[in-house]
Design an enzyme around this catalytic site. Structure first.
Site, PDB file in Angstrom:
ATOM      1  N   GLU A  60       0.812  -1.222   0.000  1.00 10.95           N
ATOM      2  CA  GLU A  60       0.000   0.000   0.000  1.00 10.95           C
ATOM      3  C   GLU A  60       0.842   1.267   0.000  1.00 10.95           C
ATOM      4  OE1 GLU A  60      -0.797  -2.681   1.698  1.00 10.95           O
ATOM      5  OE2 GLU A  60      -2.898  -3.108   1.246  1.00 10.95           O
ATOM      6  N   HIS A 129      -9.925  -4.807  11.262  1.00 14.07           N
ATOM      7  CA  HIS A 129     -10.587  -4.632   9.957  1.00 14.07           C
ATOM      8  C   HIS A 129     -11.884  -3.830  10.047  1.00 14.07           C
ATOM      9  CE1 HIS A 129      -7.858  -7.838   8.648  1.00 14.07           C
ATOM     10  NE2 HIS A 129      -8.220  -7.608   7.417  1.00 14.07           N
TER      11      HIS A 129
HETATM   12  C1  LIG Z   1      -1.792  -4.425   4.383  1.00 15.88           C
HETATM   13  C2  LIG Z   1      -2.900  -5.311   3.939  1.00 15.88           C
HETATM   14  N1  LIG Z   1      -3.363  -5.186   2.679  1.00 15.88           N
HETATM   15  C3  LIG Z   1      -4.345  -5.985   2.232  1.00 15.88           C
HETATM   16  C4  LIG Z   1      -4.907  -6.927   3.044  1.00 15.88           C
HETATM   17  C5  LIG Z   1      -6.028  -7.836   2.543  1.00 15.88           C
HETATM   18  N2  LIG Z   1      -5.524  -9.211   2.385  1.00 15.88           N
HETATM   19  C6  LIG Z   1      -5.660 -10.091   3.370  1.00 15.88           C
HETATM   20  S1  LIG Z   1      -4.934 -11.530   3.016  1.00 15.88           S
HETATM   21  C7  LIG Z   1      -4.424 -11.011   1.511  1.00 15.88           C
HETATM   22  C8  LIG Z   1      -3.646 -11.926   0.643  1.00 15.88           C
HETATM   23  C9  LIG Z   1      -2.413 -12.407   1.324  1.00 15.88           C
HETATM   24  O1  LIG Z   1      -1.806 -13.439   0.620  1.00 15.88           O
HETATM   25  P1  LIG Z   1      -0.563 -14.217   1.183  1.00 15.88           P
HETATM   26  O2  LIG Z   1       0.349 -13.292   1.885  1.00 15.88           O
HETATM   27  O3  LIG Z   1       0.006 -15.001   0.073  1.00 15.88           O
HETATM   28  O4  LIG Z   1      -1.152 -15.169   2.310  1.00 15.88           O
HETATM   29  P2  LIG Z   1      -2.223 -16.334   2.145  1.00 15.88           P
HETATM   30  O5  LIG Z   1      -3.552 -15.678   2.334  1.00 15.88           O
HETATM   31  O6  LIG Z   1      -2.052 -16.942   0.814  1.00 15.88           O
HETATM   32  O7  LIG Z   1      -1.950 -17.268   3.268  1.00 15.88           O
HETATM   33  C10 LIG Z   1      -4.844  -9.696   1.306  1.00 15.88           C
HETATM   34  C11 LIG Z   1      -4.618  -8.930   0.082  1.00 15.88           C
HETATM   35  C12 LIG Z   1      -4.425  -7.007   4.369  1.00 15.88           C
HETATM   36  N3  LIG Z   1      -4.953  -7.864   5.248  1.00 15.88           N
HETATM   37  N4  LIG Z   1      -3.427  -6.202   4.779  1.00 15.88           N
END
Ligand SMILES: Cc1ncc(C[n+]2csc(CCOP(=O)(O)OP(=O)(O)O)c2C)c(N)n1
Ligand SMILES: [Mg+2]
Lengths: 327, 343
Positions: A60, A129
């Protein structure tokens, strides 16, 4: 006029502005291939291509900064935060870069950028959240803060935000996305000016100022109170900075009572700002203290029952209005 | 060896079954908000637990049920948390994404991507500061490696030689975005920038996960500093319960389930090593009973309370014993228990 959802109203606003001006582009997480985490950007990748609808990694601070840099040099970015909770890791770019650039550079660098995304509580998504960030971003001079409560306002205000030459924090109610409302046809190209409150319901006994998630609840309560012989005038500021206190004061001078209903925490923020302006400018017209109904002053809990009690709801709104009427 | 594998199988199967039941409860409306399942990745949490001591620390993301169970949190406390009950591990205040278990040195499930990586480094700082032998395992997804929090956390851990292992659970997707569109290089390749040793391997075999992580853990415990380990894995379910998963094909998912199911792989190996089907079935039955008990326990537990919610906004305070100045005292809801859940 036709009825569309708040979500589709936002989608139309983006699509129309991207069609009108090739320098407008959209950037954020999952805005393209995934069609938007909340489907606001559905179909835009297909319509405008991957050069203008840009999926980012989770970074971000990075993409907010890229947006500001692009805006300094002539583009008109729309930066989507998947939710405003995640803007906290980018707040430096919003506050130290976007909001300060124009004055720091003595007017040389305008920042025509829109930061947008869903704000405030959803359903049981817990303390990290569920932030309503209106109280945070309204504190900074150099930013406009817009918070539409209806589909029509969502569209007209977003189009205006995109066309304006200043940085705009555009807060969308997460729980409002699926609500329908009347919106003018695309051919009308309606733009809604900032700093113009909308009187959502006329009344004579008490002025109720509200925006975001509680807006619809306030209208419900107003209807119920009508049956009890109490007439509420409901005002939606639509933009929290600039704030149209003129419309609010006019109303208070008529009703002599004022209640402010909002989701951000009670300490400070636009809610307290409205109270301050009313007591200063309409003191002699007031028959009772200006009151507020807000979320409870605690981080948002997960459990459904607790969350329900924390979020400002019907009972709290009704009791607060009655209290302002000494009932 | 089959003794240890049997224990690992048991843990993985517990995680699998607790989560499958959680998914059902979610669809029945008993669990709300986000529910991110760990199904498919179980070998990582369990293998990692096998590589560390009880006194070490673990910290992870919102995809945290598996890690909590592996650490030692009971199925009851996890299910009750998901149900928003006072008996939950975070007393119903945290929910799926925010399981915390101080007793088992589980530093939580965190909701902001990248936000907890420096926290892990902070716990490792504590271990070094107090000259303990403890180490920290910090888990995160592939999607967390572009964000500043990752870079800053790894940089600090590296320059201060903190006793921590950064474990990237690379399940190939960050929500709906494949790794190729979020990262310019493999995650492991990033270790070069921090001067850290790295390792990269497939993580569906619990024994492999345990053995490979032991190296990095030992290094951290010897005071030689952090490592970045990339473990390739796959989640069999959507990103969360609300993800229709249109960004990948059914064939891809089915192929992964067929070839890389950590629970089945462990079970088959146990059979090959001579553990009887009968004793495996008995173990499975015990787990069924445990999971059913957890659901019944959660269902019967009292709802999360205002009392605990209010008392946990601020700790008992030396500076200001009443803690709240009273203007917005949260105690205005004068019931100890909330209105009935569910809107
Ligand atoms: C700073 C931030 N931006 C966006 C999100 C929304 N979000 C939650 S999980 C996620 C994807 C994360 O993927 P990854 O790190 O590969 O973990 P996985 O869910 O695959 O275990 C996003 C975009 C968040 N929680 N925090
Ligand atoms: Mg991932």
């Amino acid at each position: 006029m036709r009825e569309i959802t708040y979500r589709d109203a936002l989608n139309e606003a983006i699509a129309e502005e991207m069609t009108r001006d090739p320098n407008v582009f959209l950037m954020g997480e999952e805005v393209g291939y995934y069609q938007g985490a909340y489907k606001v950007t559905r179909g835009l990748l297909e319509k405008f291509g991957a050069e203008r609808v840009i999926d980012t990694p989770i970074a971000e601070s990075g993409f907010a900064g890229v947006g500001v840099g692009a805006a300094m040099t002539g583009l008109r970015p729309i930066i989507e935060f998947m939710t405003w909770n995640f803007s906290f890791v980018a707040i430096d770019q919003i506050v130290n870069s976007a909001a300060k650039m124009l004055q720091m550079s003595a007017g040389q660098f305008k920042i025509p950028i829109v930061f947008r995304g869903p704000n405030a509580s959803a359903r049981q998504v817990g303390s990290q959240h569920s932030h309503s960030v209106d109280a945070i971003y309204t504190n900074f001079p150099g930013l406009y803060v817009v918070y539409p409560s209806t589909a029509r306002d969502a569209k007209g205000l977003l189009k205006m935000a995109i066309r304006d030459d200043n940085p705009v924090v555009f807060l969308e109610g997460e729980t409002l996305y699926s609500q329908k409302g009347e919106v003018p046809d695309a051919s009308e190209d309606e733009l809604i000016e900032f700093g113009k409150a909308r009187i959502a319901r006329e009344g004579k006994d008490v002025t109720v100022v509200t925006w975001g998630r509680p807006y619809a609840t306030v209208l419900e309560v107003a209807k119920e109170l009508e049956a009890e012989g109490i007439s509420c005038e409901v005002i939606d500021p639509r933009t929290l900075r600039p704030l149209d206190h003129g419309t609010i004061l006019e109303s208070v001078k008529k009703t002599n009572r004022c209640v402010v209903v909002h989701e951000h925490w009670p300490y400070g923020g636009p809610g307290a700002e409205i109270v301050d302006r009313v007591q200063r400018e309409a003191f002699d017209h007031l028959d009772s203290p200006v009151l507020r109904a807000t979320n409870l002053d605690v981080p948002m809990p997960y459990a459904a029952g607790l969350e329900n009690d924390v979020i400002v709801g019907k009972d709290r709104i009704k009791q607060t209005i009655l209290k302002s009427l000494y009932r | 060896m089959s003794e240890e594998l049997l224990a690992h199988y048991r843990q993985m199967q517990r995680i699998r079954r607790v989560e499958e039941e959680a998914a059902r409860a979610y669809l029945a409306g008993k669990i709300g908000g986000f529910l991110h399942l760990y199904i498919g990745q179980e070998a990582i949490a369990v293998g990692a637990e096998g590589a560390i001591r009880d006194t070490d620390y673990v910290i992870t993301t919102y995809r945290d049920h598996g890690h909590a169970l592996a650490r030692g949190t009971s199925a009851r406390a996890i299910m009750a948390e998901l149900f928003g009950r006072d008996t939950g591990i975070s007393r119903g205040l945290g929910g799926s994404m925010h399981m915390f278990d101080a007793e088992h040195r589980f530093l939580g499930g965190h909701g902001i991507v990248g936000g907890h990586i420096a926290l892990g480094a902070g716990a490792a700082f504590r271990c070094k500061y107090l000259k303990t032998e403890d180490v920290v395992l910090c888990f995160f997804g592939d999607g967390a490696t572009p964000i500043g929090g990752f870079h800053e956390g790894l940089t600090l851990a590296a320059i201060w030689k903190l006793p921590i292992v950064f474990v990237c659970e690379n399940n190939q997707y960050s929500m709906g975005t494949p790794l190729a569109r979020t990262n310019p290089v493999d995650v492991a390749a990033k270790s070069v920038g921090y001067g850290m040793p790295t390792d990269r391997f497939e993580g569906h075999d619990v024994e492999v996960v345990m053995e490979r992580l032991k190296t990095a853990v030992a290094r951290a415990r010897r005071g030689e500093g952090p490592s970045l380990v990339e473990i390739l894995t796959y989640r069999f379910r959507g990103h969360s319960m609300s993800d229709p998963g249109k960004y990948r094909t059914n064939e891809e998912v089915e192929e992964m389930k067929r070839t890389r199911d950590p629970v089945r792989i462990a079970r088959d190996r146990l059979a090959a090593r001579g553990v009887s089907e009968e004793s495996l079935a008995k173990l499975d039955a015990e787990i069924e009973a445990e999971v059913a008990d957890a659901v019944a326990f959660a269902d019967a537990s009292p709802h999360a309370t205002h009392t605990v919610m209010n008392a946990t906004v601020l700790a008992p305070s030396l500076a200001y014993p009443q803690r709240f100045d009273g203007a917005y005292a949260p105690f205005t809801v004068d019931a100890a228990s909330p209105s009935e859940g569910g809107r």
